[in-house]
Design a protein around this motif. Sequence first.
Motif, PDB file in Angstrom:
ATOM      1  N   ILE A   1      -1.707 -12.857  -0.479  1.00 51.70           N
ATOM      2  CA  ILE A   1      -1.088 -13.985   0.211  1.00 51.70           C
ATOM      3  C   ILE A   1      -0.333 -13.460   1.420  1.00 51.70           C
ATOM      4  N   LEU A   2      -0.647 -14.010   2.572  1.00 57.33           N
ATOM      5  CA  LEU A   2       0.043 -13.643   3.800  1.00 57.33           C
ATOM      6  C   LEU A   2       0.748 -14.879   4.338  1.00 57.33           C
ATOM      7  N   GLY A   3       2.045 -14.752   4.582  1.00 58.37           N
ATOM      8  CA  GLY A   3       2.820 -15.843   5.137  1.00 58.37           C
ATOM      9  C   GLY A   3       2.885 -15.743   6.648  1.00 58.37           C
TER      10      GLY A   3
ATOM     11  N   ALA B   1       8.178 -18.940   1.220  1.00 53.42           N
ATOM     12  CA  ALA B   1       7.358 -17.969   1.954  1.00 53.42           C
ATOM     13  C   ALA B   1       7.647 -16.548   1.499  1.00 53.42           C
TER      14      ALA B   1
ATOM     15  N   SER C   1       4.638 -14.628  -0.729  1.00 51.74           N
ATOM     16  CA  SER C   1       3.812 -13.795   0.150  1.00 51.74           C
ATOM     17  C   SER C   1       3.900 -12.310  -0.195  1.00 51.74           C
TER      18      SER C   1
ATOM     19  N   ILE D   1       4.228 -10.658   5.471  1.00 48.84           N
ATOM     20  CA  ILE D   1       4.654 -11.720   6.379  1.00 48.84           C
ATOM     21  C   ILE D   1       4.313 -11.323   7.812  1.00 48.84           C
TER      22      ILE D   1
END
Length: 254
Positions: free
Chosen positions: A32-34, A210, A214, A217
């Motif tokens: 997961i990338l914010g 977030a 994440s 980021i």
Amino acid sequence: MSKLLQIDGLSKHFGGLHAVENVSFGLEAGSILGLIGPNGAGKTTCFNMISGVYKPTSGSIFFMGRRSDGLPPHRMALMGIGRTFQIVRPLASLTVLDNIISALGINRYQQFWGRWRRYGAKAEQKLAMEILEKVDLADRCSQKAGLLPLGELRRLEIARALSLEPKLLLLDESFSGLRHEEIQRLSSLVGSIRKNGTGILLIEHNMKVAMTLSDSIVVLDHGCKIAEGKPEAVSRNPQVIEAYLGKAGAEGAS
């Protein structure tokens, strides 16, 4: 191992407005990338280029090792990119179940013989119900989608994106306007999606969400990338603090 998504030197200009300027980052499968930043930072413009809504002014996008910048949205969807939007717009007059069945159509009716299959056949209904069970909306299957409260609408939007069987899921402020309990419920759903190997790129103004969800980021400000890294490090970055609080606020926070 090659990245699921890799963008290099991505820019988008609208006349003299440089909405995104020379942005690069990558995302691996199952992570997961914010993508965060103040209002007007260029986050949604990045989403629109990745999903095919906008053609980049310059730069490149590679999805699963294949160059994809400039392809139209339906081609991106067929490649395996699902997306939600800031403003949820279900097919309000249709049931929750029919919203999912209609979303299944892009994969099931694109070939010639598929067009002769009966809409809403038992196989589609079964698959649609399985998707609704994943997002905990199976008990709402016969309700008109337009009557759902916001938290359930957000999950329906994700369910429609999951109908594409995406390798990459773009979540555009999916937590916006939700109560604490709904945020926890949606966070659990997003976590379960990534466990299945789906890469997730999310735009989120709720910093706690977030930073918690994440793995890494990327921060944009005025269209440019100003920071990238683990959430803990990014949250302490002076440029990031200044972007959100202004120079005076950043000096007060230090």
